[in-house]
Write a protein that holds these residues in place. Sequence first.
Motif, PDB file in Angstrom:
ATOM      1  N   VAL A 241       0.781  -1.120   0.086  1.00 29.84           N
ATOM      2  CA  VAL A 241      -0.065  -0.032   0.033  1.00 29.84           C
ATOM      3  C   VAL A 241       0.902   1.255  -0.069  1.00 29.84           C
ATOM      4  CG1 VAL A 241      -1.937   1.339   1.272  1.00 29.84           C
ATOM      5  CG2 VAL A 241      -1.820  -1.205   1.233  1.00 29.84           C
ATOM      6  N   LEU A 242       0.622   2.065  -0.973  1.00 28.82           N
ATOM      7  CA  LEU A 242       1.350   3.439  -0.802  1.00 28.82           C
ATOM      8  C   LEU A 242       0.577   4.402  -0.322  1.00 28.82           C
ATOM      9  CD1 LEU A 242       3.400   5.451  -2.070  1.00 28.82           C
ATOM     10  CD2 LEU A 242       2.153   5.815  -4.377  1.00 28.82           C
ATOM     11  N   VAL A 243       1.182   4.968   0.718  1.00 28.24           N
ATOM     12  CA  VAL A 243       0.519   5.923   1.609  1.00 28.24           C
ATOM     13  C   VAL A 243       1.238   7.427   1.237  1.00 28.24           C
ATOM     14  CG1 VAL A 243      -0.113   6.855   3.927  1.00 28.24           C
ATOM     15  CG2 VAL A 243       0.233   4.372   3.422  1.00 28.24           C
ATOM     16  N   VAL A 244       0.421   8.462   0.746  1.00 27.79           N
ATOM     17  CA  VAL A 244       0.874   9.550   0.264  1.00 27.79           C
ATOM     18  C   VAL A 244       0.405  10.538   1.199  1.00 27.79           C
ATOM     19  CG1 VAL A 244       1.088  11.271  -1.550  1.00 27.79           C
ATOM     20  CG2 VAL A 244       0.818   9.014  -2.194  1.00 27.79           C
ATOM     21  N   CYS A 245       1.330  11.062   2.137  1.00 26.87           N
ATOM     22  CA  CYS A 245       0.961  11.762   3.453  1.00 26.87           C
ATOM     23  C   CYS A 245       1.056  13.406   3.027  1.00 26.87           C
ATOM     24  CB  CYS A 245       2.198  11.645   4.185  1.00 26.87           C
ATOM     25  SG  CYS A 245       2.495  10.049   4.804  1.00 26.87           S
ATOM     26  N   GLY A 246       0.636  14.055   3.949  1.00 22.84           N
ATOM     27  CA  GLY A 246       0.583  15.405   3.354  1.00 22.84           C
ATOM     28  C   GLY A 246       1.665  16.561   3.721  1.00 22.84           C
ATOM     29  N   SER A 247       2.705  16.047   3.733  1.00 20.74           N
ATOM     30  CA  SER A 247       4.069  17.045   4.043  1.00 20.74           C
ATOM     31  C   SER A 247       3.964  17.978   3.055  1.00 20.74           C
ATOM     32  CB  SER A 247       5.118  16.275   3.829  1.00 20.74           C
ATOM     33  OG  SER A 247       6.294  17.355   4.072  1.00 20.74           O
ATOM     34  N   PRO A 248       4.493  19.448   3.226  1.00 16.05           N
ATOM     35  CA  PRO A 248       4.553  20.393   2.185  1.00 16.05           C
ATOM     36  C   PRO A 248       5.486  20.141   1.457  1.00 16.05           C
ATOM     37  CG  PRO A 248       5.105  21.229   4.330  1.00 16.05           C
ATOM     38  CD  PRO A 248       4.388  19.952   4.855  1.00 16.05           C
ATOM     39  N   VAL A 249       6.650  19.159   1.803  1.00 14.54           N
ATOM     40  CA  VAL A 249       7.644  18.804   1.235  1.00 14.54           C
ATOM     41  C   VAL A 249       7.192  17.880   0.175  1.00 14.54           C
ATOM     42  CG1 VAL A 249      10.154  18.133   0.842  1.00 14.54           C
ATOM     43  CG2 VAL A 249       9.414  19.616   2.503  1.00 14.54           C
ATOM     44  N   VAL A 250       6.963  17.897  -1.232  1.00 14.51           N
ATOM     45  CA  VAL A 250       6.219  16.908  -1.927  1.00 14.51           C
ATOM     46  C   VAL A 250       7.269  16.147  -2.801  1.00 14.51           C
ATOM     47  CG1 VAL A 250       4.536  16.710  -3.761  1.00 14.51           C
ATOM     48  CG2 VAL A 250       4.224  18.397  -2.096  1.00 14.51           C
ATOM     49  N   ALA A 251       6.927  14.814  -2.959  1.00 15.81           N
ATOM     50  CA  ALA A 251       7.725  13.959  -3.712  1.00 15.81           C
ATOM     51  C   ALA A 251       7.582  14.515  -5.349  1.00 15.81           C
ATOM     52  CB  ALA A 251       7.584  12.427  -3.420  1.00 15.81           C
ATOM     53  N   SER A 252       8.486  14.068  -5.997  1.00 20.14           N
ATOM     54  CA  SER A 252       8.516  14.270  -7.542  1.00 20.14           C
ATOM     55  C   SER A 252       7.403  13.549  -8.323  1.00 20.14           C
ATOM     56  CB  SER A 252       9.873  14.090  -8.100  1.00 20.14           C
ATOM     57  OG  SER A 252      10.016  12.701  -8.194  1.00 20.14           O
ATOM     58  N   ALA A 253       7.092  14.014  -9.297  1.00 23.88           N
ATOM     59  CA  ALA A 253       5.937  13.264 -10.260  1.00 23.88           C
ATOM     60  C   ALA A 253       6.447  12.016 -10.392  1.00 23.88           C
ATOM     61  CB  ALA A 253       5.406  13.965 -11.179  1.00 23.88           C
ATOM     62  N   GLU A 254       7.779  11.866 -10.899  1.00 24.01           N
ATOM     63  CA  GLU A 254       8.603  10.433 -11.097  1.00 24.01           C
ATOM     64  C   GLU A 254       8.470   9.634 -10.038  1.00 24.01           C
ATOM     65  OE1 GLU A 254       9.267  13.947 -13.778  1.00 24.01           O
ATOM     66  OE2 GLU A 254       9.535  13.760 -11.476  1.00 24.01           O
ATOM     67  N   LEU A 255       8.637   9.969  -8.987  1.00 26.24           N
ATOM     68  CA  LEU A 255       8.762   8.970  -7.801  1.00 26.24           C
ATOM     69  C   LEU A 255       7.473   8.503  -7.471  1.00 26.24           C
ATOM     70  CD1 LEU A 255      10.315   7.624  -5.571  1.00 26.24           C
ATOM     71  CD2 LEU A 255      10.043   9.511  -4.303  1.00 26.24           C
ATOM     72  N   LEU A 256       6.495   9.350  -7.553  1.00 27.02           N
ATOM     73  CA  LEU A 256       4.960   9.122  -7.280  1.00 27.02           C
ATOM     74  C   LEU A 256       4.482   8.156  -8.448  1.00 27.02           C
ATOM     75  CD1 LEU A 256       3.675  12.502  -6.201  1.00 27.02           C
ATOM     76  CD2 LEU A 256       3.684  10.512  -4.697  1.00 27.02           C
ATOM     77  N   ARG A 257       4.626   8.407  -9.522  1.00 31.66           N
ATOM     78  CA  ARG A 257       4.364   7.338 -10.438  1.00 31.66           C
ATOM     79  C   ARG A 257       5.068   5.856 -10.249  1.00 31.66           C
ATOM     80  NH1 ARG A 257       5.388  12.065 -14.407  1.00 31.66           N
ATOM     81  NH2 ARG A 257       3.283  13.293 -14.317  1.00 31.66           N
ATOM     82  N   GLN A 258       6.270   5.914 -10.036  1.00 31.84           N
ATOM     83  CA  GLN A 258       7.195   4.839  -9.889  1.00 31.84           C
ATOM     84  C   GLN A 258       6.394   4.039  -8.610  1.00 31.84           C
ATOM     85  OE1 GLN A 258      11.304   5.068  -8.931  1.00 31.84           O
ATOM     86  NE2 GLN A 258      11.286   3.400  -7.689  1.00 31.84           N
ATOM     87  N   LEU A 259       6.298   4.651  -7.509  1.00 35.25           N
ATOM     88  CA  LEU A 259       5.843   3.812  -6.271  1.00 35.25           C
ATOM     89  C   LEU A 259       4.152   3.455  -6.689  1.00 35.25           C
ATOM     90  CD1 LEU A 259       6.937   6.383  -3.648  1.00 35.25           C
ATOM     91  CD2 LEU A 259       7.985   4.240  -4.049  1.00 35.25           C
ATOM     92  N   ALA A 260       3.733   4.330  -7.309  1.00 37.62           N
ATOM     93  CA  ALA A 260       2.294   3.878  -7.720  1.00 37.62           C
ATOM     94  C   ALA A 260       2.072   2.710  -8.591  1.00 37.62           C
ATOM     95  CB  ALA A 260       1.497   5.087  -8.524  1.00 37.62           C
TER      96      ALA A 260
END
Length: 213
Positions: free
Chosen positions: A5-24
């Motif tokens: 399960v990928l949990v995308v938290c609410g930090s104001p420091v946001v991961a890059s779109a590339e990393l998010l797509r990879q993890l997803a």
Amino acid sequence: MTCKVLVVCGSPVVASAELLRQLAGECDHIVAVDRGLDALLAASLSCDVYVGDADTVSEEGRGLVDAAKDFEVERHNPYKDYTDLALSLDTIRRRWPGAELYTTCATGGRPDMALSVLGLLAGYTDAPVWIEEDEVTARILHQNETWTIENATGKTFSIIAIVPNTEVSEHGLEWELDHAPLGLLADTGISNVVRGTAKIQVHTGIAIAYLYE
């Protein structure tokens, strides 16, 4: 096969779109924690479940939450005793028992919130817990858990005890430890260097281990 399960938290420091797509692409389900929905939208992604009180998500994200067409919503009153991340962990335990967690957008921002995130993730003992950001991969290691690191020669590695009476072993690093005690938040394991296939084991206690890109 373990559910991821990928949990995308609410930090104001946001991961890059590339990393998010990879993890997803590597996970079976995605949970957006309040403002974490905005990070997903910026990467042209959605979620399976939204958990939060919608107090920090953007107007666009709040509109999607209100419409609730493309994902399930577990919305909470802002006047509550628990953080949105704590509630999301309860959701994961209920929906996908024993799921392995991959968290992102979890660090940075307010130091009190960042420490709270680590505490909550340390309390999730159901399965391995990872923190993935653009410059670092971290893992919460509970008693008797091991992390084997390959293809990372020359990278910086650190490990920090986050409860008292933590004992660890490290092999395949510049400075190795063998059943060594780590003081709570002490600097003993800071800024090591990977020299080959590394094996990190926590014998007692809980520690967080960081591998920097």
